[in-house]
Design an enzyme around this catalytic site. Structure first.
Site, mmCIF file in Angstrom:
data_model
loop_
_atom_site.group_PDB
_atom_site.id
_atom_site.type_symbol
_atom_site.label_atom_id
_atom_site.label_comp_id
_atom_site.label_asym_id
_atom_site.label_seq_id
_atom_site.Cartn_x
_atom_site.Cartn_y
_atom_site.Cartn_z
ATOM 1 N NE ARG A 221 -2.244 -0.967 3.745
ATOM 2 C CZ ARG A 221 -1.800 -1.931 4.540
ATOM 3 N NH1 ARG A 221 -1.871 -3.213 4.167
ATOM 4 N NH2 ARG A 221 -1.289 -1.649 5.723
ATOM 5 C CB CYS A 313 -4.503 38.234 7.087
ATOM 6 S SG CYS A 313 -3.465 39.630 7.514
ATOM 7 C CG MET A 314 -9.588 34.053 6.441
ATOM 8 S SD MET A 314 -11.343 34.426 6.575
ATOM 9 C CE MET A 314 -11.576 34.524 8.330
HETATM 10 C C1 LIG Z 1 -2.827 5.672 4.955
HETATM 11 C C2 LIG Z 1 -2.557 4.227 4.992
HETATM 12 C C3 LIG Z 1 -1.531 3.677 4.202
HETATM 13 C C4 LIG Z 1 -0.533 4.519 3.431
HETATM 14 O O1 LIG Z 1 0.561 4.827 4.274
HETATM 15 P P1 LIG Z 1 1.806 5.629 3.707
HETATM 16 O O2 LIG Z 1 2.708 5.745 4.878
HETATM 17 O O3 LIG Z 1 1.295 6.947 3.250
HETATM 18 O O4 LIG Z 1 2.364 4.828 2.602
HETATM 19 C C5 LIG Z 1 -1.411 2.307 4.166
HETATM 20 N N1 LIG Z 1 -2.237 1.504 4.883
HETATM 21 C C6 LIG Z 1 -3.216 2.006 5.660
HETATM 22 C C7 LIG Z 1 -4.084 1.066 6.424
HETATM 23 C C8 LIG Z 1 -3.404 3.378 5.768
HETATM 24 O O5 LIG Z 1 -4.364 3.862 6.555
#
Ligand SMILES: *Cc1c(COP(=O)(O)O)cnc(C)c1O
Length: 372
Positions: A221, A313-314
């Protein structure tokens, strides 16, 4: 409406080639049969979910991951085929939509499955689920083999397919590996205890995919480094390939004036000129996420550093210019100019936070424009 263009010069420029290169370098780094799941939750960490998804898929990602049902449905409107996994918990009443739109759900509760059992026979298509193991993160997931088996049994339903199983590391971005090893061993043991291995086992986030060797499983991931940012200073020092940051933030001077000794700037009149000074105003502020705690941050103009003066500022910020400059001069808040660069890590250090928070906190008022 033709008038719907960006009149204000403040914009985030997203370099799609950088994202493409970050994914294709990861593709080369991983074993060839490992899937890349591009994590595009939170509008792709503020970079724009659809454009990032399209580029990541073209560059070698085969799956997408988001955090919420809303994010998944948004992505599905534009991306017809790629599997989308929702990493967070979802309410039971979302399950029929998940099945209909081919959205994979994270599941860790027998009660959830018992309620879904009543709905499943009416699903238009089978619902894919990934079981979540909490191997030490303490967030969501089953913690023991007994819990896992109960959930696995409860998932043996008509129209429900256990397609995957995963866990998440709490310390993969640190040098110390004891806790990481412990999580990995726990996860492997639980996966091995299942009667049948689900199709996709996954554990690695960016940090683990880049600096840990034996954790690729069937998919990784890939979040923060998709955007060219390192999850931590430790990982930054041990990167297997260079990352290319995709996000820059820029604007232009909209007013330039000379102040004299004793003149003040901003709310509270907190800044006082000590000599003749050139002060520029830029049209960006805390409503854009450039929060007041960034006081003292510097921005780049003509490749030189110009510090913020007075309170943010905003909608506007004043900066002290190194010399007289013209209205329309480009100002870089994040990114490169000349020989200098202001990184998101510089902002994160100033704010005592992690780099992840920086693109997420820049609000939708800042248009994202794309450089192909
Ligand atoms: C956000 C998330 C990721 C990604 O993590 P990174 O450090 O950005 O690569 C992977 N697995 C889960 C479960 C996440 O919540």
């Amino acid at each position: 409406m033709e008038e719907l263009q960006n009149f204000r010069p403040t914009k985030a420029v997203i370099d799609l080639k950088a994202i493409q290169s970050n994914v294709s370098n990861l593709r080369k780094h991983l074993h060839s049969d490992v899937h890349i799941m591009a994590v595009i939750k939170a509008n792709a960490y503020g970079h724009g979910d659809i454009r990032v998804a399209e580029v990541a898929l073209k560059a070698g990602a085969t799956m997408l991951a988001v955090a919420t049902p809303e994010e998944a449905l948004h992505v599905r409107q534009f991306i017809a085929d790629a599997p989308i996994l929702i990493l967070g918990a979802v309410p039971v009443h979302f399950a029929p939509y998940a099945a209909k739109y081919n959205i994979t759900l994270t599941v860790f509760s027998t009660e959830w499955l018992e309620q879904v059992a009543a709905l499943a026979p009416q699903f238009e298509k089978p619902l894919l689920i990934h079981l979540k193991v909490d191997s030490g993160m303490g967030r969501i997931g089953v913690r023991t083999a007994e819990e896992l088996h109960a959930v696995y049994e409860a998932a043996q339903l008509e129209n429900v397919i256990v397609d995957g199983i995963f866990t998440h590391f709490a310390t993969a971005d640190e040098e110390q590996t004891t806790f990481y090893e412990h999580q990995l061993a726990t996860f492997k043991k639980l996966v091995a205890s299942l009667p049948k291995k689900p199709r996709i086992v996954h554990a690695a986030n960016t940090a683990a995919s880049l600096v840990k060797e034996h954790v690729q499983f069937d998919a990784v991931r890939f979040g923060i480094s998709l955007y060219g940012l390192s999850p931590s200073p430790y990982v930054e020092e041990h990167l297997p390939y260079d990352l290319r940051p995709a996000f820059s933030l820029e604007t232009e001077l909209v007013h330039v004036k000379q102040l004299h000794k004793g003149d003040t700037v901003g709310y509270g009149a907190t800044y006082e000129a000590t000599e003749d000074e050139w002060i520029g105003t830029i049209p960006v502020g805390y409503a854009d996420g450039v929060i007041r705690a960034l006081a003292n941050q510097e921005f780049l103009v003509q490749g030189m550093r110009a510090p913020i003066v007075g309170r943010i500022c905003m909608d506007q910020i004043m900066i002290k210019l190194p010399k007289k400059m013209s209205v329309g001069e480009r100002v870089v808040l994040i990114g490169k100019q000349g020989n200098d660069e202001i990184t998101m890590q510089e902002w994160a250090s100033r704010l005592n936070t992690i780099v992840y928070e920086i693109p997420c906190m820049l609000t939708p008022r800042i248009p994202r424009v794309y450089k192909a």
